[in-house]
Design a protein around this motif. Structure first.
Motif, PDB file in Angstrom:
ATOM      1  N   VAL A 147      -8.251   2.344  -3.778  1.00  0.00           N
ATOM      2  CA  VAL A 147      -9.606   1.855  -3.508  1.00  0.00           C
ATOM      3  C   VAL A 147      -9.665   0.331  -3.366  1.00  0.00           C
ATOM      4  CG1 VAL A 147     -10.705   3.823  -4.626  1.00  0.00           C
ATOM      5  CG2 VAL A 147     -10.178   1.774  -5.974  1.00  0.00           C
TER       6      VAL A 147
ATOM      7  N   LEU B 161       0.954   4.256  -2.960  1.00  0.00           N
ATOM      8  CA  LEU B 161       0.647   5.660  -2.653  1.00  0.00           C
ATOM      9  C   LEU B 161       1.852   6.566  -2.870  1.00  0.00           C
ATOM     10  CD1 LEU B 161      -1.570   5.157   0.519  1.00  0.00           C
ATOM     11  CD2 LEU B 161      -2.298   5.750  -1.808  1.00  0.00           C
TER      12      LEU B 161
ATOM     13  N   THR C  58      -6.248   7.913  -4.699  1.00  0.00           N
ATOM     14  CA  THR C  58      -6.875   7.163  -3.600  1.00  0.00           C
ATOM     15  C   THR C  58      -6.812   5.681  -3.919  1.00  0.00           C
ATOM     16  OG1 THR C  58      -8.391   8.994  -3.128  1.00  0.00           O
ATOM     17  CG2 THR C  58      -8.987   6.813  -2.277  1.00  0.00           C
TER      18      THR C  58
ATOM     19  N   VAL D 278      -6.457   2.284  -8.215  1.00  0.00           N
ATOM     20  CA  VAL D 278      -6.401   3.613  -7.603  1.00  0.00           C
ATOM     21  C   VAL D 278      -7.237   4.567  -8.440  1.00  0.00           C
ATOM     22  CG1 VAL D 278      -4.126   3.289  -6.548  1.00  0.00           C
ATOM     23  CG2 VAL D 278      -4.294   4.250  -8.856  1.00  0.00           C
ATOM     24  N   HIS D 279      -7.772   5.595  -7.779  1.00  0.00           N
ATOM     25  CA  HIS D 279      -8.523   6.646  -8.455  1.00  0.00           C
ATOM     26  C   HIS D 279      -7.811   7.969  -8.254  1.00  0.00           C
ATOM     27  CE1 HIS D 279     -12.605   4.297  -8.250  1.00  0.00           C
ATOM     28  NE2 HIS D 279     -11.674   3.688  -8.967  1.00  0.00           N
ATOM     29  N   SER D 280      -7.627   8.664  -9.365  1.00  0.00           N
ATOM     30  CA  SER D 280      -7.021   9.987  -9.304  1.00  0.00           C
ATOM     31  C   SER D 280      -7.899  10.936 -10.103  1.00  0.00           C
ATOM     32  CB  SER D 280      -5.605   9.968  -9.896  1.00  0.00           C
ATOM     33  OG  SER D 280      -5.018  11.246  -9.860  1.00  0.00           O
TER      34      SER D 280
ATOM     35  N   ASP E  93      -1.243  11.589  -5.164  1.00  0.00           N
ATOM     36  CA  ASP E  93      -2.509  12.316  -5.158  1.00  0.00           C
ATOM     37  C   ASP E  93      -3.715  11.406  -5.394  1.00  0.00           C
ATOM     38  OD1 ASP E  93      -1.137  14.705  -4.798  1.00  0.00           O
ATOM     39  OD2 ASP E  93      -0.822  14.946  -6.968  1.00  0.00           O
TER      40      ASP E  93
ATOM     41  N   GLN F 214       0.836  -1.208   0.000  1.00  0.00           N
ATOM     42  CA  GLN F 214       0.000   0.000   0.000  1.00  0.00           C
ATOM     43  C   GLN F 214       0.871   1.258   0.000  1.00  0.00           C
ATOM     44  OE1 GLN F 214      -3.600  -0.198   2.681  1.00  0.00           O
ATOM     45  NE2 GLN F 214      -2.639  -2.105   3.333  1.00  0.00           N
TER      46      GLN F 214
END
Length: 266
Positions: free
Chosen positions: A238, A229, A236, A255-257, A234, A225
């Protein structure tokens, strides 16, 4: 290749007969090795007849060769037998062994649990004497036709099985218009991935990846993790789930950006 006898039991699979291994690992592993050993002894005997009387030193060398060969034959089998004993501690006492197979240095054991009607697969490393992964899979388990329970309800089903677990990630998955929740959870011993029927709440599958079996260069769940990151500061995270690939622990995630969704393998 000489194979040892196997006991056949009829399991409740519409009358299908499945082999249940009851034999000693030494017999199962070394049928071919025994043939080679016999051939080697025959060669030594012929050499002895052709040469006539031998000195004690020559006889001692041949005896040393025989002892070495016996050790080479026995040690892998004993290691496999020790591994099976280790694996039995990771499955219920009433689990029925269906088969075992060695591939790429790992041994896979397949069991059947009659009471819960689940198949159990255990993957172990005989070299390190550690269990890497245990998978429980419900027979004929499939997703629901619709989503009738909430994420919290699905998580509660997992926590009922593992009360000391912490839920890390949850997402809804669709397979052939069948719905299930995929839930990643952690305990002090392993990282788990469970599939829960989105209609009934039945736990269809659970994979347990044991952290003590991590090899050199493999990331812990927490380290994975942090690495993701650090790469997308920047974004998230998920979802993140472990999986085995040729015996090595890998991770799939998302991940969502902003409006961008990124899926990855680590």
């Amino acid at each position: 290749h000489a194979r040892s006898p196997m006991l056949f039991d009829v399991l409740p699979f519409a009358g299908k007969v499945l082999p249940v291994s009851r034999n000693c690992a030494l017999q199962e592993k070394n049928g071919g090795a025994f043939i080679f050993f016999s051939f080697f002894c025959a060669i030594l005997t012929l050499q002895t007849k052709n040469k006539g009387a031998e000195t004690p030193y020559e006889l001692m060398k041949k005896m040393l060769c025989l002892v070495t060969l016996l050790c080479l034959m026995a040690f892998p089998a004993l290691a496999q037998q020790d591994t099976q004993t280790l694996v039995q501690g990771y499955v219920p006492a009433d689990a029925q062994l269906l088969s075992q197979e060695q591939d790429d240095g790992l041994i896979e054991y397949d069991y059947w649990l009659a009471d819960s009607r689940e198949f159990v697969e255990v993957i172990a490393n005989p070299t390190s004497s550690q269990v890497l992964c245990v998978t429980y899979e419900l027979r004929n388990g499939e997703g629901g036709a619709s989503v009738d329970i909430s994420e919290a309800d699905a998580q509660a089903q997992v926590l009922a099985l593992y009360p000391d677990a912490s839920i890390a990630f949850t997402k809804t998955e669709t397979d052939d218009r069948r719905y299930h929740y995929e839930i990643v959870f952690t305990t002090a011993e392993f990282v788990g991935v469970a599939e829960v029927n989105a209609s009934t709440g039945a736990v269809m599958k659970r994979e347990l990846y044991y952290t003590a079996a991590l090899g050199a260069g493999e990331l812990t769940f927490q380290a994975a993790q942090e690495k993701i990151l650090a790469q997308w500061p920047d974004a998230t995270l998920v979802f993140l789930a472990p999986e085995l690939d040729d015996g090595r622990l890998m991770y799939d995630g998302e991940v969502h950006s902003g409006s961008t969704r990124i899926t990855f393998e680590l």
